[in-house]
Design an enzyme around this catalytic site. Structure first.
Site, mmCIF file in Angstrom:
data_model
loop_
_atom_site.group_PDB
_atom_site.id
_atom_site.type_symbol
_atom_site.label_atom_id
_atom_site.label_comp_id
_atom_site.label_asym_id
_atom_site.label_seq_id
_atom_site.Cartn_x
_atom_site.Cartn_y
_atom_site.Cartn_z
ATOM 1 N N THR A 193 0.855 -1.187 0.000
ATOM 2 C CA THR A 193 0.000 0.000 0.000
ATOM 3 C C THR A 193 0.888 1.233 0.000
ATOM 4 O O THR A 193 1.575 1.509 0.993
ATOM 5 C CB THR A 193 -0.921 0.026 1.237
ATOM 6 N N LYS A 209 -7.162 1.829 -2.851
ATOM 7 C CA LYS A 209 -6.752 1.231 -1.568
ATOM 8 C C LYS A 209 -6.778 2.284 -0.449
ATOM 9 O O LYS A 209 -7.227 2.005 0.671
ATOM 10 C CB LYS A 209 -5.349 0.629 -1.725
ATOM 11 N N LYS A 269 -0.260 5.183 8.490
ATOM 12 C CA LYS A 269 0.380 5.525 7.205
ATOM 13 C C LYS A 269 -0.685 5.688 6.114
ATOM 14 O O LYS A 269 -0.657 6.621 5.316
ATOM 15 C CB LYS A 269 1.381 4.426 6.849
HETATM 16 P P1 NAP Z 1 4.711 -6.051 7.977
HETATM 17 O O1 NAP Z 1 4.377 -7.343 8.632
HETATM 18 O O2 NAP Z 1 5.154 -4.890 8.806
HETATM 19 O O3 NAP Z 1 5.816 -6.366 6.846
HETATM 20 C C1 NAP Z 1 6.480 -5.318 6.195
HETATM 21 C C2 NAP Z 1 7.500 -5.887 5.228
HETATM 22 O O4 NAP Z 1 8.235 -4.801 4.637
HETATM 23 C C3 NAP Z 1 8.544 -6.806 5.884
HETATM 24 O O5 NAP Z 1 8.884 -7.836 4.992
HETATM 25 C C4 NAP Z 1 9.706 -5.848 6.076
HETATM 26 O O6 NAP Z 1 10.953 -6.491 6.170
HETATM 27 C C5 NAP Z 1 9.629 -5.049 4.808
HETATM 28 N N1 NAP Z 1 10.368 -3.790 4.879
HETATM 29 C C6 NAP Z 1 10.090 -2.717 5.653
HETATM 30 N N2 NAP Z 1 10.988 -1.738 5.421
HETATM 31 C C7 NAP Z 1 11.851 -2.217 4.496
HETATM 32 C C8 NAP Z 1 13.002 -1.676 3.840
HETATM 33 N N3 NAP Z 1 13.428 -0.427 4.093
HETATM 34 N N4 NAP Z 1 13.648 -2.463 2.948
HETATM 35 C C9 NAP Z 1 13.215 -3.724 2.683
HETATM 36 N N5 NAP Z 1 12.145 -4.294 3.265
HETATM 37 C C10 NAP Z 1 11.470 -3.533 4.154
HETATM 38 O O7 NAP Z 1 3.491 -5.493 7.132
HETATM 39 P P2 NAP Z 1 2.238 -6.254 6.464
HETATM 40 O O8 NAP Z 1 1.114 -6.240 7.411
HETATM 41 O O9 NAP Z 1 2.706 -7.534 5.857
HETATM 42 O O10 NAP Z 1 1.877 -5.191 5.336
HETATM 43 C C11 NAP Z 1 2.614 -5.087 4.127
HETATM 44 C C12 NAP Z 1 1.915 -4.063 3.236
HETATM 45 O O11 NAP Z 1 0.571 -4.508 2.981
HETATM 46 C C13 NAP Z 1 1.784 -2.668 3.850
HETATM 47 O O12 NAP Z 1 1.873 -1.721 2.823
HETATM 48 C C14 NAP Z 1 0.383 -2.674 4.443
HETATM 49 O O13 NAP Z 1 -0.155 -1.381 4.540
HETATM 50 C C15 NAP Z 1 -0.360 -3.520 3.413
HETATM 51 N N6 NAP Z 1 -1.530 -4.259 3.900
HETATM 52 C C16 NAP Z 1 -1.501 -4.877 5.115
HETATM 53 C C17 NAP Z 1 -2.639 -5.568 5.545
HETATM 54 C C18 NAP Z 1 -2.690 -6.267 6.876
HETATM 55 O O14 NAP Z 1 -3.816 -6.527 7.354
HETATM 56 N N7 NAP Z 1 -1.595 -6.599 7.519
HETATM 57 C C19 NAP Z 1 -3.774 -5.626 4.729
HETATM 58 C C20 NAP Z 1 -3.750 -5.012 3.475
HETATM 59 C C21 NAP Z 1 -2.613 -4.320 3.079
HETATM 60 P P3 NAP Z 1 11.595 -6.863 7.622
HETATM 61 O O15 NAP Z 1 11.020 -8.206 7.997
HETATM 62 O O16 NAP Z 1 13.050 -6.869 7.356
HETATM 63 O O17 NAP Z 1 11.176 -5.754 8.574
#
Ligand code: NAP
Length: 291
Positions: free
Chosen positions: A96, A171, A239
């Site tokens: 997102t 989104k 965010k």
């Molecule tokens: P998350 O668990 O916080 O995972 C974030 C990912 O991004 C991890 O793999 C992290 O790697 C990586 N990352 C962060 N900063 C980075 C950098 N500078 N360089 C390389 N990798 C980096 O988040 P999530 O819940 O899976 O969400 C991922 C995306 O989907 C977000 O944009 C979120 O808004 C969206 N989303 C989430 C949901 C939900 O319910 N969770 C639903 C719809 C959409 P590390 O492991 O190294 O930190």
């Protein structure tokens, strides 16, 4: 056979990549913090040493990263996505982000001869695990068609919304609504408690009528129990509100309620709740008491 890559194995990415691996696809994965690919290796995926290696070894690479800064960071540098981007390769960013970030990455990918598709998703941890996300794709039609066999393993509804940027816009609008619904639920639960009503009674009333929805049903019960196990990190919801407010500004659309909701989420962040579930917003509402 198409070779797929997956970059970003957080809450969403690890579940989505697991669905691709279970479907028997040829899959190479990478995550910034090592170790998160271990379970995927057990499912037959290959863990790469860098984002560049994922792209080098894949025809189509998916990414699921935290925010605009993360989405750009994995593209840059000697070990980044762009270093291996080449004609014939596709890059599908499902993170997102804001429209400007999607467009900037598209420009960098296409300059190297690759194809770019944005495809953010609606739906949280459980839909990611079940392969029942709502996928909001936009941009390159040919890459969309080529990605469909994989996208169909990830989502139950897949839409193509037009030119690049529209996926991000949709989104952000959806999550702006969701953030406000969460704020409304938390304040409603606080007011019910403060005015002497039973919070379980409130949840029962909400669930009986036109306001019934799966989110209130699921999160209402969890908030009552004080269970803030993370499905959607609160920092990501804030965010999304921040990016939605910027979209409102760019579009000339006043967003009074979203701005107030964003302030509440900022308070929750200041209380150290960023990595808790976004329902932990309840803890930032004045007077909120768990029964
Ligand atoms: P998350 O668990 O916080 O995972 C974030 C990912 O991004 C991890 O793999 C992290 O790697 C990586 N990352 C962060 N900063 C980075 C950098 N500078 N360089 C390389 N990798 C980096 O988040 P999530 O819940 O899976 O969400 C991922 C995306 O989907 C977000 O944009 C979120 O808004 C969206 N989303 C989430 C949901 C939900 O319910 N969770 C639903 C719809 C959409 P590390 O492991 O190294 O930190």
């Amino acid at each position: 056979m198409t070779r797929y890559g997956f970059i970003g194995l957080g809450i969403m990415g690890s579940a989505m990549a697991a669905n691709l691996a279970r479907a028997g696809f040829d899959l190479t994965v990478w995550n910034r913090t090592p170790g998160r690919g271990a379970e995927l290796e057990g499912l037959g995926a290959t863990v790469a040493a860098s984002a560049r290696q994922v792209v080098a070894d894949s025809d189509i690479t998916f990414a699921m990263l935290a925010d605009p800064a993360a989405a750009r960071a994995v593209c840059d540098g000697d070990a980044g996505v762009l270093a291996a981007m080449a004609p014939g390769k596709g890059y599908v960013d499902m993170s997102t982000v804001d429209p400007a970030t999607a467009l900037a990455i598209e420009e960098q990918v296409t300059r190297r001869g690759g194809a770019f598709l944005e495809a953010p998703v609606s739906g949280s941890r459980k839909p990611a695990e079940e392969g029942s996300l709502i996928i909001l794709a936009a941009g390159n039609r040919d890459l969309y068609d080529r990605s469909l066999p994989a996208l169909e393993r990830l989502g139950k509804k897949i839409m193509h919304l037009g030119p690049t940027g529209n996926g991000a816009r949709m989104k952000l609008v959806v999550n702006m609504v969701m953030g406000q619904m969460m704020a409304g639920l938390c304040e409603g639960m606080a007011l019910a408690g403060a005015s002497g009503l039973g919070v379980p009674d409130l949840l029962e009333v909400l669930d009986a009528g036109a306001l019934a929805n799966p989110m209130f049903r699921l999160k209402g019960g969890l908030i009552q129990r004080g269970d803030f196990t993370t499905s959607f990190p609160l920092k990501h919801m804030q965010k999304d509100l921040r990016l939605a407010l910027a979209l409102g500004e760019q579009s000339g659309q006043p967003l009074f309620a979203a701005a107030a909701t964003n302030e509440l989420f900022k308070r929750a962040l200041a209380l150290g709740l960023g990595t808790a579930d976004f329902s932990a917003l309840a803890s930032a509402v004045d007077g909120f008491r768990r029964p």
